[in-house]
Design a protein around this motif. Structure first.
Motif, PDB file in Angstrom:
ATOM      1  N   ASP A  51       7.763  15.306  58.978  1.00  0.00           N
ATOM      2  CA  ASP A  51       7.367  13.975  59.428  1.00  0.00           C
ATOM      3  C   ASP A  51       6.201  14.056  60.409  1.00  0.00           C
ATOM      4  OD1 ASP A  51       9.450  12.986  57.916  1.00  0.00           O
ATOM      5  OD2 ASP A  51      10.820  12.740  59.610  1.00  0.00           O
ATOM      6  N   ASN A  52       6.314  14.993  61.335  1.00  0.00           N
ATOM      7  CA  ASN A  52       5.284  15.135  62.365  1.00  0.00           C
ATOM      8  C   ASN A  52       3.946  15.528  61.746  1.00  0.00           C
ATOM      9  OD1 ASN A  52       4.634  15.259  65.273  1.00  0.00           O
ATOM     10  ND2 ASN A  52       4.243  17.418  64.859  1.00  0.00           N
TER      11      ASN A  52
ATOM     12  N   GLY B  63      12.665  11.003  66.372  1.00  0.00           N
ATOM     13  CA  GLY B  63      12.167  11.112  65.008  1.00  0.00           C
ATOM     14  C   GLY B  63      11.013  12.092  64.951  1.00  0.00           C
ATOM     15  N   ILE B  64       9.905  11.749  65.593  1.00  0.00           N
ATOM     16  CA  ILE B  64       8.775  12.644  65.771  1.00  0.00           C
ATOM     17  C   ILE B  64       8.440  12.649  67.267  1.00  0.00           C
ATOM     18  CG2 ILE B  64       7.801  12.302  63.468  1.00  0.00           C
ATOM     19  CD1 ILE B  64       5.861  10.300  64.672  1.00  0.00           C
ATOM     20  N   PRO B  65       7.712  13.658  67.745  1.00  0.00           N
ATOM     21  CA  PRO B  65       7.364  13.683  69.169  1.00  0.00           C
ATOM     22  C   PRO B  65       6.630  12.407  69.595  1.00  0.00           C
ATOM     23  CG  PRO B  65       6.889  15.798  68.165  1.00  0.00           C
ATOM     24  CD  PRO B  65       7.246  14.869  67.040  1.00  0.00           C
ATOM     25  N   GLU B  66       6.968  11.907  70.754  1.00  0.00           N
ATOM     26  CA  GLU B  66       6.333  10.693  71.254  1.00  0.00           C
ATOM     27  C   GLU B  66       4.825  10.876  71.418  1.00  0.00           C
ATOM     28  OE1 GLU B  66       6.708   6.638  72.458  1.00  0.00           O
ATOM     29  OE2 GLU B  66       8.136   8.039  71.558  1.00  0.00           O
ATOM     30  N   VAL B  67       4.398  12.082  71.738  1.00  0.00           N
ATOM     31  CA  VAL B  67       2.974  12.323  71.902  1.00  0.00           C
ATOM     32  C   VAL B  67       2.236  12.206  70.567  1.00  0.00           C
ATOM     33  CG1 VAL B  67       3.030  14.843  71.616  1.00  0.00           C
ATOM     34  CG2 VAL B  67       1.306  13.793  73.120  1.00  0.00           C
TER      35      VAL B  67
ATOM     36  N   LYS C 114       3.076   9.929  68.337  1.00  0.00           N
ATOM     37  CA  LYS C 114       2.910   8.477  68.226  1.00  0.00           C
ATOM     38  C   LYS C 114       1.742   8.012  69.091  1.00  0.00           C
ATOM     39  CE  LYS C 114       7.841   7.713  67.382  1.00  0.00           C
ATOM     40  NZ  LYS C 114       9.097   7.089  67.900  1.00  0.00           N
ATOM     41  N   LEU C 115       1.591   8.620  70.268  1.00  0.00           N
ATOM     42  CA  LEU C 115       0.447   8.288  71.131  1.00  0.00           C
ATOM     43  C   LEU C 115      -0.865   8.553  70.401  1.00  0.00           C
ATOM     44  CD1 LEU C 115      -1.022   7.676  73.826  1.00  0.00           C
ATOM     45  CD2 LEU C 115      -0.594  10.064  74.462  1.00  0.00           C
TER      46      LEU C 115
END
Length: 413
Positions: free
Chosen positions: A16-17, A96-100, A102-103
Motif C-alpha cells: 500500500d505504501n 494503514g500506511i505511514p502518516e508521513v 499521506k503528508l
C-alpha cells in the motif's frame, strides 16, 4: 501463526505504501505538465517567468503545507470547520500506511490547487505578488475547504462525494483563478472595443506534451486516492478508477473537438487539449463511484461544457484567462462533482437514489465556491492595494522574463 499474520500485515502495508508513493511521484510530475501547458499557451517572452512560477508553486507549497496546511486540513476536527493546528507537523504514526506518506501525497495535491491559478493570471502578474498568493492558498484557503470534505468536516458528515478532488482541488484552484484574473485585468490588447481578440500561444507542441503528461499524471491522482493497493478489493478499485479516468479524458477530448468543429468550422487543437483536461477534471470526483459508461458520459458532458465555458468567461465575464484554467478546473470541476449525484451507482439519481445525493453534491460545490471566492477576493484585493498585482505596461509589453528574472528561455544571440 501470530508471526505469519504479522508478516502478511507488514507486506500488505508495504505494498500500500509503495503504491501511494508511486502515485505521489505521478502527481508531482503533473507540475511539469502544468508548466508546459502554460508555457505553450502563452507567448515566448514570458516563458522563464512561467517556469519559475511553477517551480515555486511546488517549492513554496511543499514547505507551507508541511508547516501549517496539513494540520489545518487533516488535524483533529474542530466543529466540522477546521483541523487542530500542529505547526511543522512531523507525523510518524502508521494507520494503514505511514502518516508521513499521506503528508507527501497530500502535498502534491495542494501544489496542484495553487498551480491552477498561475495559468489564468499569466503574462501580467508581478512575481512577488504571485509568491504571496501561492503561499496563502496552500497555507490556508485550500486546507480549510479541504478539511470539510477530506478531513472529517461538515461536508463529509453530510455524505458529500469527491473522491479525488474535482471540487476539493480543481474547483478551488479554478475559483481562485477567476477572482485573481478578474482583479488583475486583461492583458494589453486582449479586448478591442469590448470584443475579445485572440492572443495565440507560441508553441502548441509544448502545450500538447503538457496535456499528455497531465493525462498520465492523473493515473496517480485518481487511482492513488484509493490509498491502498493490497488485496482483491483494492486491486479491483484501482483498476476501475484507471478505466473511468481514461474513458472520461478520451470522451472529453472527442466531445470538445466535435463542438469546436461545429461552432468554428475547424477542429481546434487548443480546445481539444483543454477538453481532455475538462474530462479528467470532471471525472475526478466520481471516478470510484460511477460505471465505465457513466464515466464516458461525464467526460463528454465536461468536454461540451468546456467549450461554452471558455466563451462565457472570455466574452460575457470578460475575464482574460490565457490557458482556460477557470473553465477547465473551476466550471468542469463543479459540473463533474454535481454529476456524481446523477450517475453514482449507489444513490445516484439515475440509479434509483432520488435527488438526495445530488442535493448534497450541490451544497458541497456551492459552499466551497463561496468560501474560495470570498477568501480569494480578500487575498487578491489586499495584494493589489499593498505590493500590487500587476506589472507595468512596459514590462508587460516587452516581456516579464528579462525584467523579472534577467534571463530568457529563447536565447537568439
Amino acid at each position: 501463526m501470530e508471526d505469519i499474520s504479522t508478516t502478511v500485515s507488514d507486506i500488505a502495508m508495504s505494498i500500500d505504501n509503495m503504491w501511494v508513493l508511486i502515485a505521489t511521484c505521478l502527481v508531482m510530475f503533473m507540475q511539469a505538465g502544468f508548466a508546459l501547458v502554460e508555457v505553450g499557451f502563452t507567448r515566448s517572452k514570458n516563458a522563464a517567468n512561467i517556469l519559475m512560477k511553477n517551480m515555486m508553486d511546488f517549492a513554496v507549497g511543499s514547505l507551507a503545507f508541511w508547516a501549517l496546511g496539513y494540520s489545518i486540513m487533516f488535524g483533529e476536527d474542530i466543529a466540522g470547520f477546521i483541523g487542530s493546528i500542529n505547526l511543522f507537523y512531523g507525523p510518524e504514526t502508521i494507520d494503514g500506511i505511514p502518516e508521513v506518506t499521506k503528508l507527501m501525497f497530500q502535498t502534491v495535491f495542494a501544489a496542484t490547487a495553487a498551480t491552477i491559478v498561475s495559468g489564468a493570471m499569466a503574462e501580467r502578474t508581478r512575481f512577488g505578488a504571485y509568491l504571496i498568493y501561492s503561499l496563502v492558498i496552500t497555507l490556508v484557503i485550500y486546507p480549510i475547504s479541504g478539511h470539510w470534505t477530506w478531513g472529517g468536516g461538515w461536508l463529509s458528515e453530510m455524505g458529500f462525494i469527491d473522491f479525488a478532488g474535482s471540487t476539493v482541488v480543481h474547483s478551488v484552484g479554478g475559483w481562485a483563478a477567476l477572482v485573481g484574473a478578474a482583479l488583475l485585468g486583461p492583458r494589453i490588447g486582449k479586448y478591442v472595443n469590448g470584443k475579445p481578440k485572440a492572443i495565440p500561444g507560441h508553441n502548441l507542441v509544448l502545450g500538447a506534451l503538457g496535456v499528455f503528461i497531465l493525462w498520465l499524471g492523473w493515473f496517480g491522482f485518481n487511482p492513488g486516492s484509493q490509498l491502498a493497493a493490497s488485496g482483491k478489493d483494492n486491486a479491483l478499485a484501482i483498476s476501475h478508477i484507471f478505466a473511468t479516468t481514461n474513458l472520461a479524458a478520451a470522451a472529453g477530448a472527442l466531445a470538445s473537438m466535435i463542438i469546436s468543429w461545429m461552432r468554428y468550422k475547424r477542429p481546434s487543437l487548443s480546445i481539444t487539449l483543454n477538453g481532455a483536461l475538462g474530462g479528467l477534471v470532471g471525472i475526478t470526483a466520481g471516478c470510484a463511484a460511477v460505471s465505465l459508461g457513466s464515466a464516458a458520459i461525464i467526460g463528454a458532458i465536461s468536454g461540451v461544457v468546456l467549450v461554452f465555458a471558455l466563451e462565457f468567461v472570455e466574452r460575457t465575464l470578460k475575464v482574460d484567462d490565457p490557458v482556460g484554467a477557470v473553465s477547465v478546473h473551476g466550471i468542469c470541476g463543479a459540473v463533474g462533482t454535481l454529476l456524481v449525484g446523477v450517475f453514482a451507482t449507489e444513490g445516484g439519481l439515475l440509479n434509483g437514489g432520488g435527488f438526495a445525493q445530488l442535493g448534497v453534491q450541490a451544497i458541497g460545490v456551492f459552499a466551497t465556491m463561496a468560501w474560495v471566492l470570498a477568501a480569494s477576493f480578500l487575498l487578491f484585493g489586499a495584494i493589489k492595494m499593498t505590493v500590487g498585482l500587476r506589472e507595468s505596461q512596459r514590462v508587460e509589453e516587452e516581456g516579464l522574463d528579462i525584467y523579472e528574472h534577467g534571463e530568457t528561455v529563447y536565447n537568439t544571440i
